[in-house]
Design an enzyme around this catalytic site. Structure first.
Site, PDB file in Angstrom:
ATOM      1  N   ASP A 473      44.763  37.128  41.638  1.00  0.00           N
ATOM      2  CA  ASP A 473      43.938  37.594  39.824  1.00  0.00           C
ATOM      3  C   ASP A 473      44.901  37.021  39.076  1.00  0.00           C
ATOM      4  O   ASP A 473      46.243  36.801  39.317  1.00  0.00           O
ATOM      5  CB  ASP A 473      43.971  39.492  39.845  1.00  0.00           C
ATOM      6  N   ASP A 543      33.637  38.614  36.514  1.00  0.00           N
ATOM      7  CA  ASP A 543      33.633  40.987  36.770  1.00  0.00           C
ATOM      8  C   ASP A 543      32.311  41.178  36.642  1.00  0.00           C
ATOM      9  O   ASP A 543      31.552  42.407  36.807  1.00  0.00           O
ATOM     10  CB  ASP A 543      34.291  41.081  35.853  1.00  0.00           C
TER      11      ASP A 543
HETATM   12  C1  GLA Z   1      40.047  41.846  37.029  1.00  0.00           C
HETATM   13  C2  GLA Z   1      38.972  41.478  37.989  1.00  0.00           C
HETATM   14  C3  GLA Z   1      38.679  42.696  38.348  1.00  0.00           C
HETATM   15  C4  GLA Z   1      39.582  43.825  38.872  1.00  0.00           C
HETATM   16  C5  GLA Z   1      40.554  43.682  37.642  1.00  0.00           C
HETATM   17  C6  GLA Z   1      42.027  44.960  37.886  1.00  0.00           C
HETATM   18  O1  GLA Z   1      39.097  42.085  35.707  1.00  0.00           O
HETATM   19  O2  GLA Z   1      38.223  40.125  38.398  1.00  0.00           O
HETATM   20  O3  GLA Z   1      37.754  42.461  39.725  1.00  0.00           O
HETATM   21  O4  GLA Z   1      40.265  43.212  39.766  1.00  0.00           O
HETATM   22  O5  GLA Z   1      40.492  42.921  36.830  1.00  0.00           O
HETATM   23  O6  GLA Z   1      42.062  45.105  36.654  1.00  0.00           O
END
Ligand code: GLA
Length: 743
Positions: A473, A543
Site C-alpha cells: 500500500d 477503495d
Molecule cells: C488503504 C487501502 C485499503 C486498506 C487500508 C488499510 O486505504 O486501500 O484497502 O488496506 O489502506 O489501512
C-alpha cells in the site's frame, strides 16, 4: 552501480516476447517498423533531424516513402523546427511545441538541436543515436515493437559527454505524431480517492491538453494513458484509434497538442513541473517507456490490444500469468482490530466458500491500533499475535489457502520508533512544516539507507514467514518533496530516484522470493501504471467497493488495464460509500468481471449467504480464465446508461462470459437485446447461467427459454439473434456463460 541496474531494468521493459520487422532503407534514410497490423515510419530529413512520416494501418510491403523533408515553417512566426513533426525534439532553434528534451548548460546556453548520427538494429530493438549540433550531449532513442499487437515501446537515454555538469529540465520518452486531422476525440481517465478511472471524452482542440501527476507517484487524478479516436466514424469496436500508456510510477506528464498547423502530437515522460535532473560528466538518465499502439477496431480494439500486451509482455509472470486466485481480505471486516483468534475464525469461514488466498490487512504490526501510529515499525504486534504470525499462517495453509499480508513500506507515522530514531528519513524541506496525510509522512526512498531499510525488513518478513502475497500500500501523495541530505542542485533527482529505488526493491525481492506475488495498492487505485505492473501481479483499483460505482470504475479501468489485474471484492451491504443496498448476487457478479475477492464481514453472513457465495465462487472458477485472459467487449457501457453489459471471450473462442446489470427499469421497457461478439460463428455454444441457482434462474423472470431461447445454438445465433434478458427492477444483475460444444 545502482543507476546502471536501474537503466538495465528500464531497458528490460522494451523486451517483448514476439519480434517485429524493423527495416532501414539507406538510399532514402527511412526507418520502417511493421508489427501486428501497424506500420510506423520515420526518416532522417534534409536537416538531419528525425522526422515522423506515418503511423497507422499496416502498409503493403512494396509501399515506398521518399526521403523526409523538413517543413518550411509558417511566415516568420512558426519556424521549421516547430512545423516539422520531429520524433524527439530538443528545445532549440525556435521550437514552440512541447519539447521532448530541455537542457540548461552551466554557461547559460539552453539551445539544444538534436541530429541523427547513427543507428543499430538488434532483434526487435532499434536504437537511434542523436547528438546536439555542437555540444557532446547524446540521446539514444530506443524503439521496440511487439509483433503480436503492433504496440511500440519507446524511451530515451540522455548522456552527458561534456566536461561540465548540465541540468535536464524536461525529458520525455517519446513524441507520437498522428496523421494530420482536426476530427479527433481524446479519451482519458480522471479520478480521485474512491472515484478512480472515470472515462472522459472531448474533442482535440487547438492548444495543449495536459494529463499529469505532480504527486510523486502515479496518482488517480489522471491515469497515464490516452486514446485518440477519429471522432465521427468510430464506435466501440470500429474505427481508427491511436493510444498509449506511460510506464512510470512517479510524477509524469502527457501532453496532447494540436499545433498551429493542426498537427496532433502526444509527448510523454517525466513531469517537467519542479523537475531538474543534474547530469554530471559521464552520467546518463533513462526516461520511462512510453508505449503506443494503433488499431482500426475502435476503442474496444485498443483496450483488447493493451490487455494482450500487458499479459504477454509487461506483467511479472509474462507471457502466461497464472489466473489470479480468489482471495479474502480482512480490511472491511476487521479494520485495524486484527488478532490471532479473529483472523483464524475468518479464515475458516473464507475457506468454506472456496477462497484460495487469505490476506490479513492493516493492523498486525508495531503499535498499530488505528492510523495514528505504527507505520515504519515492521515487527509483529505482541498483544495481537503473541506467538508471531506462524500459528495464523499455519492455520490458513491447513485450510488449503495461501497467506497474504498488508504492508505500507514507504511510509512512517511520526508516532513510531522508526521516526523517533530517523526523523531525517522523510521527504522534507529544512525548517519547514512536514504536512501529514492520514497521520503519516513519506519516507525518502531515494536515500540509499532508506532503500536498504525497506528492502531488509521486507526480505526478513518474507524469509521468516510462509507469505505468498503482499498487498503493498501507499496511502498518500507527497508534500514538501525536499532531500536536504544532498546538494541543493541534486535534490530534485528525488522525482526519479525514489521511483527507481521502488522498482529496484520490488525487483530484488521478487528475485529472492520468486513465489511471492504482489498487489499494488495506493489507497485504492492511485498507483496503477505499466511501470508498477512490471513488478506487481495485480492492483487494487479503488477503495470504493460499492458494486454499482465499481461498474463505472471498472469500465474506465479496463480501457487501460487488463481485467487480470483488476482486484474486485464483494463487501457488505449497505456499502459504506453510498449507503446503497444491493443483493449478494449483484455484488458477486459485479466483482466477477475482474479478479474476484471477498472483503465482507463473514461473521454476519447467514447460511444462505454462504451457500450463495460458495456456488458463485465455483461459477467464477469456471469462467475466470476467460474473464482474466480473454478478449473484453463492452456490449453496453455503464456511462450514461441504465444498463451495463460486458462480454469476455476466451482467446480460443471456446467460452464467453457475459455480465449484465440494470440500475433501474422504467415504464416497463425491456432490457436491451444483447448481440454477442467475438464468437466462432460456425461453432455451437451451450448456454449456462452464472448464478447461485444455475438450473433455476433467480429472479425467475430472467430470460428466456419460454421466449424461444435455445439451450444451444451457433455462434452466429448468439451474435445475430442475440440474447434477451428480462431484467426488471432496481440493481438487478444476471450473468451467463456460453461453452463451445464438442471440441
Ligand atoms: C488503504 C487501502 C485499503 C486498506 C487500508 C488499510 O486505504 O486501500 O484497502 O488496506 O489502506 O489501512
Amino acid at each position: 552501480m545502482r543507476l546502471l541496474t536501474a537503466i538495465a531494468a528500464i531497458s528490460a521493459l522494451l523486451t517483448f516476447t514476439a519480434h517485429a520487422e524493423i527495416r532501414y532503407e539507406a538510399d532514402t534514410k527511412i526507418f520502417r517498423i511493421d508489427a501486428g497490423a501497424t506500420s510506423y515510419v520515420f526518416g532522417v530529413n534534409d536537416m538531419d533531424e528525425l522526422q515522423q512520416l506515418y503511423w497507422g494501418q499496416k502498409l503493403a510491403d512494396g509501399d515506398k516513402f521518399s526521403t523526409a523533408h523538413s517543413n518550411t515553417g509558417h511566415a516568420a512566426f512558426d519556424l521549421p523546427s516547430s512545423t516539422t513533426p520531429q520524433e524527439y525534439a530538443g528545445w532549440g532553434a525556435g521550437l514552440f511545441e512541447e519539447p521532448a528534451l530541455k537542457i540548461s548548460f552551466p554557461d547559460g546556453n539552453r539551445d539544444l538541436v538534436l541530429h541523427y548520427v547513427s543507428h543499430v538494429i538488434a532483434g526487435n530493438m532499434l536504437t537511434i543515436h542523436l547528438k546536439d549540433i555542437e555540444r557532446d550531449v547524446t540521446v539514444d532513442l530506443k524503439y521496440a515493437a511487439d509483433a503480436a499487437t503492433g504496440i511500440l515501446g519507446r524511451s530515451a537515454v540522455i548522456e552527458n559527454h561534456t566536461k561540465q555538469p548540465l541540468m535536464i529540465e524536461q525529458a520525455a520518452a517519446a513524441t507520437w505524431t498522428l496523421p494530420r486531422g482536426t476530427d479527433y476525440t481524446l479519451d482519458y481517465l480522471t479520478g480521485r480517492w474512491a472515484g478512480e478511472n472515470q472515462l472522459q471524452q472531448e474533442a482535440v482542440r487547438p492548444g495543449l491538453r495536459v494529463l499529469e501527476s505532480r504527486r510523486g507517484s502515479t496518482g488517480s487524478q489522471n491515469a497515464p494513458w490516452f486514446a485518440i479516436e477519429r471522432a465521427h466514424t468510430n464506435d466501440q469496436d470500429s474505427g481508427d484509434v491511436w493510444f498509449g500508456a506511460l510506464a512510470w510510477s512517479g510524477s509524469w506528464r502527457i501532453t496532447i497538442e494540436q499545433e498551429t498547423l493542426q498537427q496532433v502530437r502526444v509527448t510523454g515522460g517525466f513531469n517537467s513541473f519542479d523537475f531538474g535532473y543534474k547530469l554530471k560528466p559521464g552520467e546518463k538518465l533513462e526516461t520511462p517507456v512510453f508505449y503506443g499502439g494503433y488499431t482500426h477496431e475502435g476503442i474496444g480494439g485498443a483496450s483488447r490490444l493493451l490487455h494482450r500486451f500487458e499479459l504477454a509482455s509487461v506483467l511479472p509472470q509474462k507471457p502466461n500469468p497464472r489466473p489470479r486466485p480468489v482471495l479474502y481480505n480482512s480490511w472491511e471486516a476487521t479494520g485495524f482490530s486484527v488478532d490471532e483468534a479473529g483472523q483464524m475464525a475468518l479464515a475458516e469461514q473464507a475457506a468454506s466458500i472456496g477462497t484460495e488466498r487469505f490476506v490479513m490487512d492493516d493492523g498486525w504490526f508495531g503499535q498499530r491500533k488505528d492510523d495514528h501510529a505504527g507505520l515504519g515499525d515492521w515487527y509483529v504486534n505482541q498483544q495481537k499475535f503473541p506467538h508471531g504470525l506462524k500459528p495464523l499462517i499455519d492455520k490458513v495453509r491447513s485450510l488449503g489457502m495461501d497467506f497474504g499480508l498488508w504492508v505500507e513500506p514507504e511510509m512512517v507515522n511520526p508516532d513510531s520508533d522508526l521516526y523517533r530514531k530517523h526523523p531525517d528519513w522523510v521527504l522534507n524541506f529544512t525548517g519547514r512544516p512536514r504536512t501529514e496525510g492520514r497521520n503519516q509522512l513519506v519516507l525518502n526512498l531515494a536515500r540509499e539507507d532508506v532503500r536498504q531499510y525497506v528492502f531488509d525488513f521486507l526480505d526478513k518478513l518474507l524469509s521468516e514467514n510462509e507469505i505468498a502475497f503482499l498487498k503493498w500500500d501507499y496511502n498518500r501523495n507527497w508534500s514538501e518533496p525536499g532531500w536536504p541530505a544532498v546538494a541543493p542542485d541534486e535534490q530534485k533527482q528525488v522525482y526519479v530516484k525514489f521511483t527507481e529505488n521502488l522498482y529496484s526493491i520490488l525487483r530484488e525481492l521478487r528475485a529472492k522470493h520468486p513465489k511471492v506475488e504482489i498487489e499494488s495498492c495506493s489507497g485504492g487505485g492511485s498507483r496503477v501504471d505499466l511501470g508498477i505492473m512490471r513488478y506487481t501481479d495485480e492492483v487494487w483499483p479503488s477503495d470504493n467497493t460499492d458494486p454499482f460505482d465499481r461498474l463505472i470504475i471498472q469500465d474506465g479501468f479496463t480501457y487501460a488495464y487488463t481485467p487480470e489485474v483488476m482486484m474486485a471484492w464483494v463487501t457488505d451491504s449497505p456499502n459504506w460509500a453510498n449507503r446503497r443496498t444491493t443483493s449478494l448476487e449483484y455484488r458477486f457478479l459485479s466483482s466477477m468481471q475482474g479478479s474476484l475477492g471477498i472483503g465482507a464481514n463473514l461473521k454476519n453472513w447467514t447460511p444462505e449467504d454462504f451457500a450463495t457465495a460458495k456456488r458463485l465462487v465455483e461459477e467464477y472458477k469456471q469462467a475466470r480464465e476467460t474473464v482474466q485472459h480473454g478478449a473484453l467487449y463492452r456490449l453496453i457501457s455503464p456511462r450514461g446508461s441504465e444498463a451495463s453489459v460486458t462480454e469476455s471471450v476466451s482467446q480460443d473462442k471456446s467460452q464467453a462470459a457475459v455480465f449484465a446489470f440494470l440500475h433501474s427499469s422504467q415504464f416497463g421497457y425491456p432490457f436491451p437485446g444483447l448481440y454477442l461478439r467475438g464468437l466462432d460463428p460456425k461453432a455451437e455454444y451451450k448456454f449456462h447461467w452464472i448464478s447461485s441457482q444455475p438450473e433455476m434462474p433467480s429472479p425467475s423472470d430472467q430470460l428466456v427459454h419460454k421466449t424461444g431461447q435455445p439451450d444451444q445454438a451457433s455462434g452466429e445465433w448468439w451474435m445475430s439473434k442475440g440474447v434477451d434478458l428480462m431484467l426488471r427492477g432496481d440493481f438487478q444483475a444476471a450473468a451467463f456463460r456460453l461453452d463451445r460444444v464438442g471440441q
